[in-house]
Motif scaffolding. Sequence first.
Motif, PDB file in Angstrom:
ATOM      1  N   ASP A  82       0.825  -1.199   0.000  1.00  0.00           N
ATOM      2  CA  ASP A  82       0.000   0.000   0.000  1.00  0.00           C
ATOM      3  C   ASP A  82       0.862   1.253   0.000  1.00  0.00           C
ATOM      4  N   SER A  83       0.185   2.399  -0.005  1.00  0.00           N
ATOM      5  CA  SER A  83       0.872   3.658   0.217  1.00  0.00           C
ATOM      6  C   SER A  83       1.444   3.660   1.636  1.00  0.00           C
ATOM      7  N   ILE A  84       2.459   4.486   1.849  1.00  0.00           N
ATOM      8  CA  ILE A  84       3.056   4.608   3.179  1.00  0.00           C
ATOM      9  C   ILE A  84       2.322   5.692   3.954  1.00  0.00           C
ATOM     10  N   SER A  85       1.759   5.335   5.102  1.00  0.00           N
ATOM     11  CA  SER A  85       1.126   6.322   5.970  1.00  0.00           C
ATOM     12  C   SER A  85       2.116   6.885   6.983  1.00  0.00           C
ATOM     13  N   ASP A  86       3.118   6.072   7.354  1.00  0.00           N
ATOM     14  CA  ASP A  86       4.126   6.481   8.327  1.00  0.00           C
ATOM     15  C   ASP A  86       5.301   5.517   8.167  1.00  0.00           C
ATOM     16  N   CYS A  87       6.494   6.051   7.944  1.00  0.00           N
ATOM     17  CA  CYS A  87       7.674   5.202   7.790  1.00  0.00           C
ATOM     18  C   CYS A  87       8.211   4.877   9.173  1.00  0.00           C
ATOM     19  N   TYR A  88       7.696   3.809   9.772  1.00  0.00           N
ATOM     20  CA  TYR A  88       8.060   3.446  11.140  1.00  0.00           C
ATOM     21  C   TYR A  88       9.544   3.100  11.272  1.00  0.00           C
ATOM     22  N   ALA A  89      10.102   2.361  10.305  1.00  0.00           N
ATOM     23  CA  ALA A  89      11.483   1.896  10.419  1.00  0.00           C
ATOM     24  C   ALA A  89      12.174   2.009   9.065  1.00  0.00           C
ATOM     25  N   LEU A  90      13.458   2.421   9.096  1.00  0.00           N
ATOM     26  CA  LEU A  90      14.249   2.576   7.882  1.00  0.00           C
ATOM     27  C   LEU A  90      15.658   2.060   8.158  1.00  0.00           C
ATOM     28  N   ASN A  91      16.188   1.297   7.224  1.00  0.00           N
ATOM     29  CA  ASN A  91      17.544   0.756   7.331  1.00  0.00           C
ATOM     30  C   ASN A  91      18.245   1.041   6.008  1.00  0.00           C
ATOM     31  N   VAL A  92      19.396   1.697   6.067  1.00  0.00           N
ATOM     32  CA  VAL A  92      20.177   1.993   4.864  1.00  0.00           C
ATOM     33  C   VAL A  92      21.577   1.444   5.070  1.00  0.00           C
ATOM     34  N   PHE A  93      22.048   0.661   4.079  1.00  0.00           N
ATOM     35  CA  PHE A  93      23.364   0.042   4.178  1.00  0.00           C
ATOM     36  C   PHE A  93      23.921  -0.100   2.772  1.00  0.00           C
ATOM     37  N   GLY A  94      25.135   0.410   2.532  1.00  0.00           N
ATOM     38  CA  GLY A  94      25.674   0.410   1.177  1.00  0.00           C
ATOM     39  C   GLY A  94      24.843   1.324   0.297  1.00  0.00           C
ATOM     40  N   ARG A  95      24.292   0.784  -0.782  1.00  0.00           N
ATOM     41  CA  ARG A  95      23.397   1.553  -1.662  1.00  0.00           C
ATOM     42  C   ARG A  95      21.964   1.032  -1.590  1.00  0.00           C
ATOM     43  N   THR A  96      21.673   0.190  -0.590  1.00  0.00           N
ATOM     44  CA  THR A  96      20.344  -0.418  -0.476  1.00  0.00           C
ATOM     45  C   THR A  96      19.592   0.164   0.711  1.00  0.00           C
ATOM     46  N   ALA A  97      18.304   0.423   0.515  1.00  0.00           N
ATOM     47  CA  ALA A  97      17.438   0.902   1.597  1.00  0.00           C
ATOM     48  C   ALA A  97      16.356  -0.138   1.860  1.00  0.00           C
ATOM     49  N   TRP A  98      16.033  -0.298   3.127  1.00  0.00           N
ATOM     50  CA  TRP A  98      14.951  -1.173   3.570  1.00  0.00           C
ATOM     51  C   TRP A  98      13.996  -0.341   4.414  1.00  0.00           C
ATOM     52  N   ALA A  99      12.709  -0.615   4.337  1.00  0.00           N
ATOM     53  CA  ALA A  99      11.737   0.116   5.144  1.00  0.00           C
ATOM     54  C   ALA A  99      10.641  -0.828   5.614  1.00  0.00           C
ATOM     55  N   CYS A 100      10.054  -0.470   6.752  1.00  0.00           N
ATOM     56  CA  CYS A 100       8.930  -1.229   7.303  1.00  0.00           C
ATOM     57  C   CYS A 100       7.871  -0.201   7.707  1.00  0.00           C
ATOM     58  N   PRO A 101       6.941   0.115   6.793  1.00  0.00           N
ATOM     59  CA  PRO A 101       6.002   1.208   7.029  1.00  0.00           C
ATOM     60  C   PRO A 101       4.632   0.769   7.557  1.00  0.00           C
ATOM     61  N   TYR A 102       3.995   1.697   8.218  1.00  0.00           N
ATOM     62  CA  TYR A 102       2.608   1.569   8.650  1.00  0.00           C
ATOM     63  C   TYR A 102       1.725   1.777   7.409  1.00  0.00           C
ATOM     64  N   THR A 103       0.673   0.988   7.154  1.00  0.00           N
ATOM     65  CA  THR A 103      -0.109   0.349   8.176  1.00  0.00           C
ATOM     66  C   THR A 103       0.087  -1.168   8.288  1.00  0.00           C
ATOM     67  N   ARG A 104       0.459  -1.843   7.207  1.00  0.00           N
ATOM     68  CA  ARG A 104       0.537  -3.308   7.225  1.00  0.00           C
ATOM     69  C   ARG A 104       1.939  -3.820   7.532  1.00  0.00           C
ATOM     70  N   PHE A 105       2.920  -2.920   7.627  1.00  0.00           N
ATOM     71  CA  PHE A 105       4.303  -3.253   7.972  1.00  0.00           C
ATOM     72  C   PHE A 105       4.950  -4.280   7.052  1.00  0.00           C
ATOM     73  N   PRO A 106       4.788  -4.166   5.721  1.00  0.00           N
ATOM     74  CA  PRO A 106       5.563  -5.037   4.837  1.00  0.00           C
ATOM     75  C   PRO A 106       7.036  -4.663   4.938  1.00  0.00           C
ATOM     76  N   LEU A 107       7.914  -5.581   4.619  1.00  0.00           N
ATOM     77  CA  LEU A 107       9.341  -5.273   4.563  1.00  0.00           C
ATOM     78  C   LEU A 107       9.674  -4.931   3.114  1.00  0.00           C
ATOM     79  N   LEU A 108      10.068  -3.690   2.878  1.00  0.00           N
ATOM     80  CA  LEU A 108      10.398  -3.221   1.541  1.00  0.00           C
ATOM     81  C   LEU A 108      11.911  -3.169   1.372  1.00  0.00           C
ATOM     82  N   ARG A 109      12.400  -3.626   0.252  1.00  0.00           N
ATOM     83  CA  ARG A 109      13.818  -3.504  -0.095  1.00  0.00           C
ATOM     84  C   ARG A 109      13.934  -2.714  -1.385  1.00  0.00           C
ATOM     85  N   ILE A 110      14.649  -1.595  -1.355  1.00  0.00           N
ATOM     86  CA  ILE A 110      14.856  -0.775  -2.542  1.00  0.00           C
ATOM     87  C   ILE A 110      16.294  -0.952  -2.962  1.00  0.00           C
TER      88      ILE A 110
END
Length: 203
Positions: A82-110
């Motif tokens: 879904d759309s991100i309502s609130d970016c609860y958690a963000l992890n950046v390492f090297g050139r990769t970003a990971w996020a775990c956003p509200y509301t359903r908290f999927p784990l996203l890898r960019i």
Amino acid sequence: MADARSRAGEQQVQVFDALGRASWTFRVGDAIEHLLTDEAGDLWVGYFDEGVYGDPLSAPGLRQWSATGESLWSYRPAASADSISDCYALNVFGRTAWACPYTRFPLLRIGAGYAVRVRENPVRSVLGFAVHADRVVLFGRNGGRAGRLVDCRLTDAAVEPVAESTLVRPDGGPLGRRRVVSRGPRLHVQEEPGTEWTVLDIG
């Protein structure tokens, strides 16, 4: 350095050179929840709900900016996310970003080319996480109190919990008010008054 809150026209991000001299300023939107740099020096910014629903710059929920304030990338809802309502958690390492956003908290890898990979995640209220290879350890709330650790395995499409525990202070007491920074395999937790860091490393 940056101010979390800003109004249109305000320059809230200030960049310093290697000698500590102020170089330039720019604005990245209101309600910054997380701001991390990658190895190229670009900024990854996750926003909380007041910005997502109140400022066009913050509306995507997660963006990447250059160190001079150029917009490089904005999140758009990916397949099964879904759309991100609130970016609860963000992890950046090297050139990769990971996020775990509200509301359903999927784990996203960019990753490379801004390809977004979505993994379904049954764990809610994730405030930070450490990720390494096929493992992720999620840090969040348990009964309203922060300190829950959920050790998980990553599959192609999901986050699968394996074990659960509680992160406590060195004296065994519960965590107090704190901030969390996620960097690849490391989860950094700093409690008030902000004089010490606790580091969980799964690498």
